[in-house]
Design a protein around this motif. Structure first.
Motif, PDB file in Angstrom:
ATOM      1  N   PHE A   9      32.021  32.166  37.593  1.00 44.74           N
ATOM      2  CA  PHE A   9      33.424  31.653  37.996  1.00 44.74           C
ATOM      3  C   PHE A   9      33.797  30.321  37.727  1.00 44.74           C
ATOM      4  N   LEU A  10      32.970  29.525  38.153  1.00 40.14           N
ATOM      5  CA  LEU A  10      33.207  28.094  38.070  1.00 40.14           C
ATOM      6  C   LEU A  10      32.992  27.589  36.918  1.00 40.14           C
ATOM      7  N   ASP A  11      32.069  28.092  35.967  1.00 43.62           N
ATOM      8  CA  ASP A  11      31.978  27.721  34.586  1.00 43.62           C
ATOM      9  C   ASP A  11      33.331  28.117  33.833  1.00 43.62           C
ATOM     10  N   HIS A  12      34.045  29.074  34.059  1.00 48.12           N
ATOM     11  CA  HIS A  12      35.368  29.671  33.560  1.00 48.12           C
ATOM     12  C   HIS A  12      36.366  28.507  33.971  1.00 48.12           C
ATOM     13  N   LEU A  13      36.297  28.297  35.328  1.00 46.95           N
ATOM     14  CA  LEU A  13      37.403  27.410  35.783  1.00 46.95           C
ATOM     15  C   LEU A  13      37.239  26.029  35.172  1.00 46.95           C
ATOM     16  N   TYR A  14      36.222  25.349  34.941  1.00 48.07           N
ATOM     17  CA  TYR A  14      35.858  24.126  34.658  1.00 48.07           C
ATOM     18  C   TYR A  14      36.345  24.023  33.019  1.00 48.07           C
ATOM     19  N   LEU A  15      36.497  25.076  32.409  1.00 50.88           N
ATOM     20  CA  LEU A  15      37.050  25.034  30.979  1.00 50.88           C
ATOM     21  C   LEU A  15      38.445  25.158  30.938  1.00 50.88           C
ATOM     22  N   GLY A  16      39.073  25.666  32.170  1.00 55.32           N
ATOM     23  CA  GLY A  16      40.571  26.211  32.035  1.00 55.32           C
ATOM     24  C   GLY A  16      40.904  27.460  31.660  1.00 55.32           C
ATOM     25  N   GLU A  17      39.840  28.489  31.336  1.00 51.14           N
ATOM     26  CA  GLU A  17      40.116  29.797  31.142  1.00 51.14           C
ATOM     27  C   GLU A  17      40.911  30.333  32.174  1.00 51.14           C
ATOM     28  N   GLU A  18      41.540  31.362  31.695  1.00 50.43           N
ATOM     29  CA  GLU A  18      42.399  32.352  32.182  1.00 50.43           C
ATOM     30  C   GLU A  18      41.560  33.096  33.286  1.00 50.43           C
ATOM     31  N   ILE A  19      41.820  33.114  34.401  1.00 47.84           N
ATOM     32  CA  ILE A  19      41.215  33.858  35.448  1.00 47.84           C
ATOM     33  C   ILE A  19      41.868  34.631  36.415  1.00 47.84           C
ATOM     34  N   VAL A  20      41.794  35.886  36.687  1.00 48.94           N
ATOM     35  CA  VAL A  20      42.449  36.634  37.670  1.00 48.94           C
ATOM     36  C   VAL A  20      41.564  36.959  38.970  1.00 48.94           C
ATOM     37  N   PHE A  21      42.040  36.897  39.935  1.00 51.28           N
ATOM     38  CA  PHE A  21      41.105  37.267  41.161  1.00 51.28           C
ATOM     39  C   PHE A  21      42.117  37.670  42.344  1.00 51.28           C
ATOM     40  N   GLU A  22      41.562  38.424  43.303  1.00 50.82           N
ATOM     41  CA  GLU A  22      42.292  39.005  44.291  1.00 50.82           C
ATOM     42  C   GLU A  22      41.526  38.346  45.616  1.00 50.82           C
ATOM     43  N   TYR A  23      42.411  38.167  46.496  1.00 50.30           N
ATOM     44  CA  TYR A  23      42.112  37.968  47.872  1.00 50.30           C
ATOM     45  C   TYR A  23      43.092  38.165  48.729  1.00 50.30           C
ATOM     46  N   GLU A  24      42.541  39.171  49.851  1.00 49.42           N
ATOM     47  CA  GLU A  24      43.468  39.705  50.871  1.00 49.42           C
ATOM     48  C   GLU A  24      44.560  40.492  50.181  1.00 49.42           C
ATOM     49  N   GLY A  25      44.164  41.244  49.222  1.00 48.37           N
ATOM     50  CA  GLY A  25      45.413  42.188  48.776  1.00 48.37           C
ATOM     51  C   GLY A  25      46.127  41.614  47.863  1.00 48.37           C
ATOM     52  N   LYS A  26      46.069  40.084  47.423  1.00 45.28           N
ATOM     53  CA  LYS A  26      47.132  39.449  46.465  1.00 45.28           C
ATOM     54  C   LYS A  26      46.316  39.027  45.290  1.00 45.28           C
ATOM     55  N   LYS A  27      46.763  39.448  44.027  1.00 50.01           N
ATOM     56  CA  LYS A  27      46.333  39.059  42.859  1.00 50.01           C
ATOM     57  C   LYS A  27      46.832  37.563  42.372  1.00 50.01           C
ATOM     58  N   TYR A  28      45.898  36.685  41.946  1.00 49.12           N
ATOM     59  CA  TYR A  28      46.249  35.303  41.732  1.00 49.12           C
ATOM     60  C   TYR A  28      45.764  35.358  40.194  1.00 49.12           C
ATOM     61  N   PHE A  29      46.482  34.107  39.653  1.00 49.89           N
ATOM     62  CA  PHE A  29      45.926  33.913  38.178  1.00 49.89           C
ATOM     63  C   PHE A  29      45.917  32.412  38.165  1.00 49.89           C
ATOM     64  N   ILE A  30      44.971  31.826  37.536  1.00 52.19           N
ATOM     65  CA  ILE A  30      44.710  30.281  37.272  1.00 52.19           C
ATOM     66  C   ILE A  30      44.183  30.299  35.998  1.00 52.19           C
ATOM     67  N   GLN A  31      44.537  29.252  35.337  1.00 47.28           N
ATOM     68  CA  GLN A  31      44.818  28.703  34.083  1.00 47.28           C
ATOM     69  C   GLN A  31      44.720  27.290  33.800  1.00 47.28           C
ATOM     70  N   GLY A  32      44.179  26.614  32.863  1.00 39.60           N
ATOM     71  CA  GLY A  32      44.486  25.113  32.397  1.00 39.60           C
ATOM     72  C   GLY A  32      44.798  25.062  31.071  1.00 39.60           C
ATOM     73  N   TRP A  33      45.423  24.094  30.720  1.00 37.06           N
ATOM     74  CA  TRP A  33      45.526  23.890  29.288  1.00 37.06           C
ATOM     75  C   TRP A  33      45.429  22.180  29.118  1.00 37.06           C
ATOM     76  N   TRP A  34      45.492  21.577  27.944  1.00 34.30           N
ATOM     77  CA  TRP A  34      45.445  20.352  27.649  1.00 34.30           C
ATOM     78  C   TRP A  34      46.851  19.936  26.859  1.00 34.30           C
ATOM     79  N   ALA A  35      47.051  18.743  27.081  1.00 33.93           N
ATOM     80  CA  ALA A  35      48.308  18.215  26.815  1.00 33.93           C
ATOM     81  C   ALA A  35      48.027  18.221  24.887  1.00 33.93           C
ATOM     82  N   GLU A  36      49.121  18.175  24.201  1.00 34.71           N
ATOM     83  CA  GLU A  36      48.943  18.468  22.975  1.00 34.71           C
ATOM     84  C   GLU A  36      48.031  17.270  22.504  1.00 34.71           C
TER      85      GLU A  36
END
Length: 95
Positions: A9-36
């Motif tokens: 998970f951390l490997d994907h996070l450090y690259l800014g990749e799209e990740i979907v995860f659930e916690y306490e019945g709620k779905k979250y989405f995290i992603q990153g991107w670089w400025a142009e």
């Protein structure tokens, strides 16, 4: 972490990749991107249901994707707890 392990998970996070995860019945989405011009990075967290609104639960702009990820990991977003404090109850999900 359920359905995966925290290291992957951390490997994907450090690259800014799209990740979907659930916690306490709620779905979250995290992603990153670089400025142009590659001058900095942005990372955002939101509920999966809110993606069309772009009113993020959390947003960070930093010089690197790793800095964004570390800020996310240090921010208490879940009842005063950080992601690393709740990660054992997190389900690495899919859309």
């Amino acid at each position: 972490m359920k359905n995966g392990n925290i290291t992957d998970f951390l490997d994907h996070l450090y690259l800014g990749e799209e990740i979907v995860f659930e916690y306490e019945g709620k779905k979250y989405f995290i992603q990153g991107w670089w400025a142009e011009d590659k001058s900095g990075a942005t990372m955002v967290l939101d509920f999966v249901e809110n993606l069309e609104f772009q009113q993020y639960l959390w947003k960070n702009n930093s010089s690197t994707m790793k800095a964004c990820a570390e800020k996310f990991l240090a921010t208490p977003l879940w009842d005063g707890k950080t992601f690393l404090q709740i990660q054992e109850k997190v389900i690495w999900s899919d859309w």
